[in-house]
Design an enzyme around this catalytic site. Structure first.
Site, PDB file in Angstrom:
ATOM      1  N   SER A 176       1.843  26.137 -29.093  1.00  0.00           N
ATOM      2  CA  SER A 176       2.269  25.652 -28.026  1.00  0.00           C
ATOM      3  C   SER A 176       2.371  26.315 -26.652  1.00  0.00           C
ATOM      4  O   SER A 176       2.223  25.614 -25.493  1.00  0.00           O
ATOM      5  CB  SER A 176       3.798  25.086 -28.315  1.00  0.00           C
ATOM      6  N   HIS A 204       1.378  19.660 -31.454  1.00  0.00           N
ATOM      7  CA  HIS A 204       0.607  19.316 -30.400  1.00  0.00           C
ATOM      8  C   HIS A 204      -0.804  18.577 -30.346  1.00  0.00           C
ATOM      9  O   HIS A 204      -1.745  18.777 -29.662  1.00  0.00           O
ATOM     10  CB  HIS A 204       0.670  20.636 -29.440  1.00  0.00           C
ATOM     11  N   LYS A 235       5.977  13.879 -28.875  1.00  0.00           N
ATOM     12  CA  LYS A 235       4.857  14.196 -27.911  1.00  0.00           C
ATOM     13  C   LYS A 235       3.839  13.069 -27.589  1.00  0.00           C
ATOM     14  O   LYS A 235       4.204  12.438 -26.956  1.00  0.00           O
ATOM     15  CB  LYS A 235       4.520  15.588 -28.469  1.00  0.00           C
TER      16      LYS A 235
END
Length: 381
Positions: A176, A204, A235
């Site tokens: 990240s 991610h 996300k």
């Protein structure tokens, strides 16, 4: 008694004091922040789904059916039909037999790690793994070992020396703060040779990587019974919560033993319904991933001549290494004065001497947005 005021002042003197800013309204490339509009490059809403009408409609409909709160742990009365449907959809989406929804990625990593290993076992973690993986390893009670970042050869050497108990390897798929990808095919092969579990945190990568956004393991072509994936839903999916997916027997065991699942109230059914709507959009709308790739290429070309260097990254995360904490914070503040929000990331989140601007791209950014950021950074340089 500790003098926390003094300790806070010490953090401030080192440019390490963290602060919060109040955001008004929904997420998007333009944010209303404490009375001003700012161009945001700080959100993990990579696909721009957090304010999508389909998600809002699905959540609104579910609120009418289920109300707001789940009321109890999923093992008591909190497991709704919306959660049951979502778990089936998530398993199908990432190509595994089973999935289990958690309240957050942090809770998923803590709960799964402790469910799989304990005293007498070994957990092996990538040196740059997310804090939730590191904390899960520490709290599990297993012997903790660390392997160099993305080094499958060294991982194999560590595993070869483990002769007793169960073995669990923990890694991010997309790191990240650096934006690089783990060598998942190599890691999975090493774990297979040494009878070790591999837990991949794809927080991610889910939605962004792989065919139809099905994640980093799909991108790497990895599908194996000894591999588990954890994906967050706040996300790229634009909602909240997380899930773990993998072998049905292992998921059944995790349901019985993951304390962060057993002893937490289930997340609201409306969020599960919104996530189901999000999965459909993620699979259908390839243009969002294509836009991210184009914007990343534009950004990298525009910043190529600056005195600060971008880390190599083919993801929506584009870290610009500045070096000193004070310099990174000053640069972030100078951008903010121009109405552009790019966060400065400093130790202990990243190693000392590698403070950076973490530029996060969204499919809803425009070419003009990226050009504005490039021009601002070029002028500051």
């Amino acid at each position: 008694m500790q003098d926390f005021t003094t300790r806070l002042e010490a953090l401030a003197s080192q440019s390490l004091l963290r602060t919060r800013r109040v955001v008004e309204g929904p997420q998007g490339p333009l944010l209303q922040v404490e009375g001003t509009q700012e161009l945001s490059f700080c959100s993990n809403d990579y696909l721009g789904l957090a304010n999508h009408p389909a998600l809002i409609d699905a959540a609104t409909d579910a609120l009418q059916r289920y109300g707001m709160g789940a009321g109890a742990s999923p093992l008591i009365s909190g497991h709704s039909r919306a959660h049951e449907s979502l778990e089936s959809e998530l398993a199908a989406f990432v190509g595994t037999p089973s999935a289990l929804v958690f309240g957050s990625g942090y809770m998923a990593n803590l709960g799964v790690t402790a469910a799989l290993v304990g005293k007498g076992d070994t957990v092996i973690v990538d040196r740059l793994a997310h804090a939730s993986l590191i904390d899960g390893a520490r709290l599990s009670g297993a012997s903790l070992k660390v392997f160099p970042h993305n080094d499958a050869v060294r991982l194999e050497q560590v595993l070869a020396r483990c002769t007793t108990g169960r073995k669990l390897v923990l890694t991010d798929a997309v790191f990240s703060m650096d934006g690089d990808l783990a060598p998942l095919a190599a890691l999975a092969a090493v774990c297979g040779r040494h009878d070790a579990w591999l837990l991949v945190d794809d927080a991610h990568g889910l939605g962004v990587h792989g065919p139809q956004g099905r994640g980093s393991l799909a991108l790497a072509g990895v599908r194996a019974a000894h591999v588990l994936t954890m994906g967050t839903l706040g996300k790229a999916a634009g909602v909240a919560g997380a899930f773990v997916a993998g072998d049905a027997g292992v998921l059944a065991w995790i349901l019985q033993r993951a304390r962060t699942y057993m002893f937490s109230t289930a997340h609201p059914p409306a969020l599960a319904a919104a996530t189901s709507a999000s999965l459909a959009l993620i699979a259908r709308e390839d243009w969002r991933r294509e836009r991210l790739q184009a914007l990343a290429a534009q950004l990298r070309a525009g910043l190529a001549g600056l005195p600060w260097s971008l880390l190599p990254s083919a993801t929506a995360i584009q870290p610009l290494i500045v070096g000193e904490n004070a310099t990174a914070r000053a640069l972030s503040a100078a951008l903010r004065a121009q109405g552009i929000w790019v966060p400065a990331i400093c130790p202990p989140t990243v190693p000392k001497g590698t403070a950076r601007l973490r530029i996060s791209l969204s499919a809803l950014h425009t070419s003009a947005d990226v050009a504005r950021l490039v021009a601002a950074l070029t002028a500051l340089a």
